[in-house]
Design a protein around this motif. Structure first.
Motif, short mmCIF file in Angstrom:
data_model
loop_
_atom_site.label_atom_id
_atom_site.label_comp_id
_atom_site.label_asym_id
_atom_site.label_seq_id
_atom_site.Cartn_x
_atom_site.Cartn_y
_atom_site.Cartn_z
N ALA A 15 16.08 -43.31 -28.99
CA ALA A 15 15.78 -44.66 -29.49
C ALA A 15 17.03 -45.42 -29.89
N GLY A 16 17.24 -46.53 -29.26
CA GLY A 16 18.33 -47.43 -29.63
C GLY A 16 19.69 -47.11 -29.06
N SER A 17 19.91 -45.91 -28.54
CA SER A 17 21.24 -45.54 -28.05
C SER A 17 21.68 -46.40 -26.87
N ALA A 18 20.80 -46.59 -25.92
CA ALA A 18 21.16 -47.39 -24.75
C ALA A 18 21.41 -48.84 -25.14
N ILE A 19 20.59 -49.36 -26.04
CA ILE A 19 20.78 -50.74 -26.50
C ILE A 19 22.13 -50.86 -27.21
N SER A 20 22.48 -49.86 -28.02
CA SER A 20 23.78 -49.86 -28.71
C SER A 20 24.93 -49.82 -27.71
N ASN A 43 16.55 -57.04 -20.96
CA ASN A 43 15.53 -56.43 -20.13
C ASN A 43 15.19 -55.02 -20.59
N LEU A 44 16.21 -54.24 -20.92
CA LEU A 44 15.95 -52.89 -21.40
C LEU A 44 15.16 -52.91 -22.70
N GLY A 45 15.44 -53.86 -23.56
CA GLY A 45 14.66 -53.98 -24.79
C GLY A 45 13.18 -54.18 -24.52
N TYR A 46 12.86 -55.05 -23.58
CA TYR A 46 11.46 -55.29 -23.22
C TYR A 46 10.85 -54.07 -22.55
N LEU A 47 11.59 -53.44 -21.65
CA LEU A 47 11.08 -52.24 -20.96
C LEU A 47 10.86 -51.10 -21.95
N ASP A 48 11.74 -50.97 -22.95
CA ASP A 48 11.56 -49.96 -23.99
C ASP A 48 10.29 -50.21 -24.79
N MET A 49 9.98 -51.47 -25.07
CA MET A 49 8.75 -51.78 -25.81
C MET A 49 7.53 -51.32 -25.03
N VAL A 50 7.56 -51.49 -23.72
CA VAL A 50 6.44 -51.06 -22.88
C VAL A 50 6.35 -49.54 -22.88
N ALA A 51 7.48 -48.86 -22.67
CA ALA A 51 7.49 -47.41 -22.52
C ALA A 51 7.31 -46.67 -23.84
N LYS A 144 15.61 -45.45 -16.43
CA LYS A 144 16.49 -44.34 -16.05
C LYS A 144 17.71 -44.83 -15.27
N ARG A 145 17.50 -45.79 -14.39
CA ARG A 145 18.62 -46.33 -13.62
C ARG A 145 19.60 -47.09 -14.52
N ILE A 146 19.07 -47.80 -15.50
CA ILE A 146 19.96 -48.47 -16.44
C ILE A 146 20.74 -47.44 -17.24
N TRP A 147 20.10 -46.36 -17.67
CA TRP A 147 20.79 -45.29 -18.39
C TRP A 147 21.88 -44.67 -17.52
N LEU A 148 21.58 -44.49 -16.22
CA LEU A 148 22.59 -43.94 -15.31
C LEU A 148 23.77 -44.90 -15.19
N LEU A 149 23.50 -46.18 -15.10
CA LEU A 149 24.56 -47.18 -15.05
C LEU A 149 25.42 -47.09 -16.31
N LEU A 150 24.79 -46.97 -17.46
CA LEU A 150 25.54 -46.86 -18.72
C LEU A 150 26.40 -45.60 -18.74
N ARG A 151 25.85 -44.50 -18.29
CA ARG A 151 26.62 -43.24 -18.25
C ARG A 151 27.82 -43.39 -17.33
N HIS A 152 27.61 -44.00 -16.20
CA HIS A 152 28.68 -44.23 -15.22
C HIS A 152 29.77 -45.12 -15.82
N VAL A 153 29.38 -46.18 -16.49
CA VAL A 153 30.35 -47.13 -17.05
C VAL A 153 31.13 -46.51 -18.21
N LYS A 154 30.48 -45.63 -18.97
CA LYS A 154 31.13 -44.99 -20.12
C LYS A 154 32.33 -44.14 -19.72
N GLU A 155 32.34 -43.62 -18.51
CA GLU A 155 33.41 -42.69 -18.11
C GLU A 155 34.62 -43.39 -17.59
#
Length: 155
Positions: A15-20, A43-51, A144-155
């Motif tokens: 919760a909140g990690s990806a948004i952060s 968009n992720l905020g809205y998708l998180d509310m749904v999920a 999940k794809r947004i999380w993958l993008l974030l992981r990719h960008v973090k490196e």
């Protein structure tokens, strides 16, 4: 609904990690990159509310946006510039639906995220009651794809 999250993405799925992470990325970004990261964050905020919160997709579908993406794509923006290099092959992605992203470009992943968002925006208002569409699964796949993008960008 419980979703399987590869280990490589677990820290972002809490919760909140990806948004952060998106907030921190947006602060570092400039110009058009800042605009697209901001749109992804909303968009992720809205998708998180749904999920996670059980908010019906119909309540937020009009707020999910692809306008910045469309504007930048029309202008020829290089989405690969968000992070140079290919997506790494994470061992925990083996055997998952995200395994095929290993070796692909940032641009491919961003285009895929927005293609799926665009399909939600187009289809949901017209076929929301059709049982052939598993909307929560679609929402989670985008997340999940947004999380993958974030992981990719973090490196």
């Amino acid at each position: 609904m419980e979703i399987a999250i590869p280990t490589a993405l677990k820290s972002l799925a809490s919760a909140g990690s990806a948004i952060s992470e998106l907030t921190a990325w947006r602060k570092r970004a400039r110009g058009d990159a800042r605009a697209i990261v901001g749109e992804l964050k909303e968009n992720l905020g809205y998708l998180d509310m749904v999920a996670e919160d059980g908010v019906p997709l119909g309540d937020v579908i009009r707020k999910i946006s692809n306008q910045e993406y469309k504007r930048l794509a029309k202008a020829g923006y290089d989405f690969g510039g968000l992070k140079k290099g290919r997506i790494r092959s994470y061992s925990s992605l083996k055997g998952t639906e995200l395994d095929s992203w290993s070796g692909k470009s940032t641009e491919d992943l961003v285009e895929s995220i927005y293609d799926k968002i665009g399909q939600l925006i187009i289809r949901y208002p017209h076929v929301s009651n059709n049982k052939n569409y598993r909307w929560t699964v679609r929402v989670n796949n985008i997340r999940k794809r947004i999380w993958l993008l974030l992981r990719h960008v973090k490196e």
